[in-house]
Design an enzyme around this catalytic site. Structure first.
Site, PDB file in Angstrom:
ATOM      1  N   ARG A 149     -10.623   7.647  14.024  1.00 41.11           N
ATOM      2  CA  ARG A 149      -9.726   8.134  13.786  1.00 41.11           C
ATOM      3  C   ARG A 149      -8.836   8.190  12.467  1.00 41.11           C
ATOM      4  O   ARG A 149      -9.653   8.349  11.350  1.00 41.11           O
ATOM      5  CB  ARG A 149      -9.116   7.038  14.194  1.00 41.11           C
ATOM      6  CG  ARG A 149      -9.063   5.877  14.395  1.00 41.11           C
ATOM      7  CD  ARG A 149      -7.913   4.507  14.798  1.00 41.11           C
ATOM      8  NE  ARG A 149      -6.889   5.423  13.283  1.00 41.11           N
ATOM      9  CZ  ARG A 149      -6.765   4.655  12.722  1.00 41.11           C
ATOM     10  NH1 ARG A 149      -7.955   4.350  11.950  1.00 41.11           N
ATOM     11  NH2 ARG A 149      -5.649   4.686  11.323  1.00 41.11           N
ATOM     12  N   GLY A 150      -7.797   8.722  12.028  1.00 41.57           N
ATOM     13  CA  GLY A 150      -7.037   8.710  10.706  1.00 41.57           C
ATOM     14  C   GLY A 150      -7.517  10.314  10.538  1.00 41.57           C
ATOM     15  O   GLY A 150      -8.512  10.631  10.785  1.00 41.57           O
ATOM     16  N   ALA A 151      -6.512  10.689  10.143  1.00 42.66           N
ATOM     17  CA  ALA A 151      -6.171  12.188   9.333  1.00 42.66           C
ATOM     18  C   ALA A 151      -7.850  12.820   8.500  1.00 42.66           C
ATOM     19  O   ALA A 151      -8.653  13.285   8.909  1.00 42.66           O
ATOM     20  CB  ALA A 151      -5.204  12.734   8.955  1.00 42.66           C
ATOM     21  N   GLN A 178      -2.527   0.484  15.531  1.00 38.32           N
ATOM     22  CA  GLN A 178      -3.405   0.088  14.119  1.00 38.32           C
ATOM     23  C   GLN A 178      -3.058  -0.561  13.392  1.00 38.32           C
ATOM     24  O   GLN A 178      -4.189  -0.812  12.110  1.00 38.32           O
ATOM     25  CB  GLN A 178      -3.476   2.229  13.281  1.00 38.32           C
ATOM     26  CG  GLN A 178      -4.113   2.920  14.480  1.00 38.32           C
ATOM     27  CD  GLN A 178      -3.165   3.501  15.459  1.00 38.32           C
ATOM     28  OE1 GLN A 178      -2.313   2.422  16.040  1.00 38.32           O
ATOM     29  NE2 GLN A 178      -3.737   4.854  16.171  1.00 38.32           N
ATOM     30  N   ASP A 183      -0.592  12.853   9.453  1.00 37.71           N
ATOM     31  CA  ASP A 183      -1.824  13.500  10.298  1.00 37.71           C
ATOM     32  C   ASP A 183      -1.340  14.868   9.251  1.00 37.71           C
ATOM     33  O   ASP A 183      -1.982  15.558   9.377  1.00 37.71           O
ATOM     34  CB  ASP A 183      -1.254  13.614  11.045  1.00 37.71           C
ATOM     35  CG  ASP A 183      -1.789  11.646  11.350  1.00 37.71           C
ATOM     36  OD1 ASP A 183      -0.793  10.933  11.677  1.00 37.71           O
ATOM     37  OD2 ASP A 183      -3.493  11.727  11.700  1.00 37.71           O
ATOM     38  N   ASN A 213       3.513  11.731  10.744  1.00 39.12           N
ATOM     39  CA  ASN A 213       2.667  11.208  10.644  1.00 39.12           C
ATOM     40  C   ASN A 213       2.572  10.128  11.894  1.00 39.12           C
ATOM     41  O   ASN A 213       3.608   9.912  13.371  1.00 39.12           O
ATOM     42  CB  ASN A 213       3.119   9.537   9.452  1.00 39.12           C
ATOM     43  CG  ASN A 213       1.968   8.519   9.540  1.00 39.12           C
ATOM     44  OD1 ASN A 213       0.627   8.956   9.123  1.00 39.12           O
ATOM     45  ND2 ASN A 213       2.382   7.257   9.205  1.00 39.12           N
ATOM     46  N   LYS A 214       2.007   8.800  12.380  1.00 41.45           N
ATOM     47  CA  LYS A 214       2.221   8.294  13.856  1.00 41.45           C
ATOM     48  C   LYS A 214       3.679   7.834  13.800  1.00 41.45           C
ATOM     49  O   LYS A 214       4.934   7.261  13.278  1.00 41.45           O
ATOM     50  CB  LYS A 214       1.225   6.864  13.259  1.00 41.45           C
ATOM     51  CG  LYS A 214       1.554   5.923  13.753  1.00 41.45           C
ATOM     52  CD  LYS A 214       0.720   6.173  15.260  1.00 41.45           C
ATOM     53  CE  LYS A 214      -0.452   6.766  15.904  1.00 41.45           C
ATOM     54  NZ  LYS A 214      -1.785   7.320  16.346  1.00 41.45           N
TER      55      LYS A 214
END
Ligand code: MRU
Length: 370
Positions: A56-58, A204, A244, A254-255
């Site tokens: 995970r994570g862009a 996260q 992202d 973003n998140k």
């Protein structure tokens, strides 16, 4: 970065069988309690790893997608296999533009080639994308660290930085984005402390706390709603988050929850920075409203996962199936709330983002010119 003193990356090549290379990952669904390595041996397995957030994570999703395409071509070099792999990998997570960017780059590298050359070229290109990710994140972190050092010179006390989600080394191949700045400032001796948002529903922030603890960075875990209160009481000097997707005019996706932190920062005069490598910038759109926002399963909200007192993995249901749940995974912070975007080229206000890239050669063109 290091786990238990050993240099580790979040994704690596495994060549036990040179004719059938596979990809190693840290399964992030097991963190922060256990470091579990898994082998990804096919494009279908990579789609599943991305969708389930084992990776995970862009930036990491982009690199994982590139290797997913390389795995597909390892097994079948036809145009049909290539386009199926491109589509299924791209659909695994819709918001982070790094995935589409990496898949398009891979496709462009192999499409002109004869079938016999495709598999090896794809594998090499995925490796280049991974190495570039490390270089970009190291470079942008140096610019971000300068901002933290400047805040310390001004304040003459430890700098309190707030971050949301996990924009650390495990969200990239190495270094991280927001945390790259924090690590590099810490390593340079700048005294700092990090407020870590828990980041429901996938938490996260626990990964961020795990990373910071491993690196010896002082930090405090807070619930998602605490940031505004801390800002009102002068306990946050600056916020740094990852993203992202950043649009050409500097809207930041973003998140989920990032927007509320940016609003609170704006209301309290707290500088709000976003750290991104260039593959996270989507130059094809201006308006953040055009970014597809991933809707994830309701059970991510209804069920909390963790460990029981004996250390065994456990799931606790906090809402029944009858409770309707909405679970948008990302939100968009308008450019007007963003103080600066930290990139490998330097830091720019959103309105200057395009100029920052037009006026500075890219990493690739610098290498070509040398
Ligand atoms: O759903 P996730 O965990 O993949 O979301 C990750 C984020 O939102 C990060 O902040 C973003 O990808 C930047 S990672 C360097």
């Amino acid at each position: 970065m290091k786990i238990d003193g050993i240099l580790t990356r979040s994704l690596w090549e495994v060549r036990d069988d040179p004719a059938a290379p596979v990809v190693g990952i840290i399964d992030q669904t097991c963190l922060p309690f256990a470091v579990v390595h898994r082998r990804i041996g096919s494009a279908a397995q990579m789609v599943a790893a991305i969708a389930s957030m084992q990776v995970r994570g862009a930036p990491l999703i982009g690199v994982a997608g590139a290797y997913g395409l390389a795995l597909a071509l390892r097994d079948d070099v036809s145009d049909a296999a290539l386009s199926t792999a491109h589509r299924t990998l791209n659909e695994a997570r819709p918001t982070a533009v790094n995935l589409r960017w990496a898949l398009d780059r891979m496709q462009a590298a192999v499409v002109p080639l004869p079938p016999t050359a495709r598999a090896a070229t794809a594998w090499a290109e995925a490796g280049r994308i991974a190495e570039e990710d490390v270089a970009l994140n190291r470079a942008l972190g140096a610019h971000g660290a300068t901002l933290i050092a400047e805040a310390h010179r001004r304040l003459q006390r430890p700098v309190n930085v707030l971050t949301h989600c996990n924009a650390g080394w495990i969200a990239t191949v190495d270094y991280g984005t927001a945390l790259s700045a924090i690590y590099q400032a810490h390593d340079a001796g700048v005294p700092l402390h990090v407020w870590v948002d828990e980041t429901r529903p996938r938490n996260q922030g626990l990964l961020t706390a795990w990373e910071l603890a491993a690196h010896g960075v002082p930090h405090t875990l807070i619930v998602d709603n605490a940031g505004g209160h801390l800002m009102q009481h002068g306990q946050v000097d600056l916020a740094i988050v990852g993203a992202d997707r950043v649009t050409a005019r500097g809207d930041v996706c973003n998140k989920i929850g990032t927007y509320l932190k940016a609003l609170a920062a704006h209301d309290n005069g707290v500088p709000f920075y976003v750290a991104v490598p260039s593959p996270t910038i989507d130059w094809t759109i201006d308006d953040g409203a055009a970014i597809p926002i991933e809707d994830r399963a309701g059970d991510e909200v209804r069920i909390v996962t963790g460990r029981d007192d004996a250390g065994a993995p456990t799931r606790v249901r906090i809402a029944g199936d009858e409770t309707r749940v909405a679970n948008p995974a990302f939100d968009v912070t308008p450019a007007r709330l963003v103080t600066g975007i930290i990139t490998e080229h330097g830091v720019a206000a959103p309105a200057q983002l395009r100029a920052l890239f037009n006026d500075t050669p890219t990493v690739t063109s610098r290498r070509e010119a040398a």
